[in-house]
Enzyme design. Sequence first.
Site: not given
Ligand code: NAD
Length: 437
Positions: A11, A121, A156-157, A210, A255, A266
């Site tokens: 994200v 989220t 985003l997906k 969300k 879906f 997610c």
């Molecule tokens: N992946 C998806 O498709 C998606 C879509 C919508 C929402 N989300 C939500 O977005 C959020 C992030 O998801 P993601 O898939 O990008 O996670 P991810 O695990 O790919 O990335 C999270 C990042 O945060 C970093 N991090 C952790 N603690 C930190 C800190 N204190 N300072 C700086 N960086 C730090 C980690 O090193 C990691 O690189 C989650 O809450 C998820 O539910 C994800």
Amino acid sequence: MNIAIVGTGYVGLVSGTCFAEMGVNVTCVDVNEEKIKNLLNGKIPIYEPELDEMVLRNHREGRLNFTTDLTSCLDNVEIVFSAVGTPPDEDGSADLKYVLEVAKTIGQNMNKYLVVVTKSTVPVGTARRVRAVIQEELDKRGVHIEFDVASNPEFLKEGAAIKDFMSPDRVVVGVESEKAQELMSKLYRPFLLNNFRVIFTDIPSAEMIKYAANSMLATRISFMNDIANLCELVGADVNMVRKGIGSDSRIGNKFLYPGCGYGGSCFPKDVKALIKTAEKNGYSMKVLKAVEEVNENQKSILFYKLNNYYGGALQGKTIALWGLAFKPETDDMREATALVTIDLLLKAGCKVRVYDPVAMDECHRRIGNAVEYAADMYDTVLNADALLLLTEWKQFRLPSWGVVMKAMNKPLVIDGRNIYDAQEMKNLGVEYYCIGK
Ligand SMILES: NC(=O)c1ccc[n+]([C@@H]2O[C@H](COP(=O)([O-])OP(=O)(O)OC[C@H]3O[C@@H](n4cnc5c(N)ncnc54)[C@H](O)[C@@H]3O)[C@@H](O)[C@H]2O)c1
């Protein structure tokens, strides 16, 4: 405009890159030093279509920067996004430790007005906690600095993340001040020039939207899987049922695809977290509990179809798997059905050979040499006693069946995503099983 995005995962990196594409100066921050070093050297840590080129170009042109030090950019930005992970806690609630850590660092180091936006989220009430943590740190420092918190959940997906971010169906922003609303409008206006589809809400509603959205989508999938399983028992064809109900405009056709279960980073965790939020508030989400249960069962369905076929005698069989990622166009294997299937096959004494166009390294990182990694999709099926299709990558959709059948011990295909035509498979002499037919 200058902004920072904390957390450079799926994200954070996609959002940061897309904002930079619109001319915003973006600093992406992550605690993972290797990730930041790689990004500074032009190495992109995830697979996401179109992302590489956009990251490299915006970095080269000076609009997209990477650092491990959040404090170094706080004086120069107007908005800080928090896009860190919110993995499930032991009891299924969202673990907010990273979100609150970021809030603490901001409170300890900010020197001017900021809008602190949660993009991760997070359960209802998190923005309030973020505000409290920042305020506590400011109080400890004995300074008075104005700031706003906001909630901007991301929809985003993976696999279509750039497209989704650049032309969103809508953007949801929960705010509590006009100043924050103005800044967020300014930031998102370039994405929605012709039709400004930003929905401003109060903060708890944005946080809830969300979870409600993901839970609704997961519900549709589990509902269709339940219908598919019943179709098998009563002799109906779920594909026909899907078309029949999907053409009802009240239902719509998205879906409604049955398969071997949903996975990813997610749906599973968000459904769990919403169930937990309800419990903490003395309420039981009965529908969602069933959604989760149906999905858990569905993840084993390919194994049970195979096991039935061989009458429980799977010991020593070679099973080929096409697809490891939880869906096409990503290397993400979080909660992937492939992991459940591999585990069951190995426990039953099978030899498992796998292939995925991009998730092979990720699979190896997770389970090492427990399975054999094929050189390509045809290599996977060599002497195999069955082929299981788990991820509907495009390259699996029209394979050379002649080559596949020649290579296999037994022309048995179990299709977990209903991508093949049953009649065509029969004509080819393939024994074919799918979901809901
Ligand atoms: N992946 C998806 O498709 C998606 C879509 C919508 C929402 N989300 C939500 O977005 C959020 C992030 O998801 P993601 O898939 O990008 O996670 P991810 O695990 O790919 O990335 C999270 C990042 O945060 C970093 N991090 C952790 N603690 C930190 C800190 N204190 N300072 C700086 N960086 C730090 C980690 O090193 C990691 O690189 C989650 O809450 C998820 O539910 C994800």
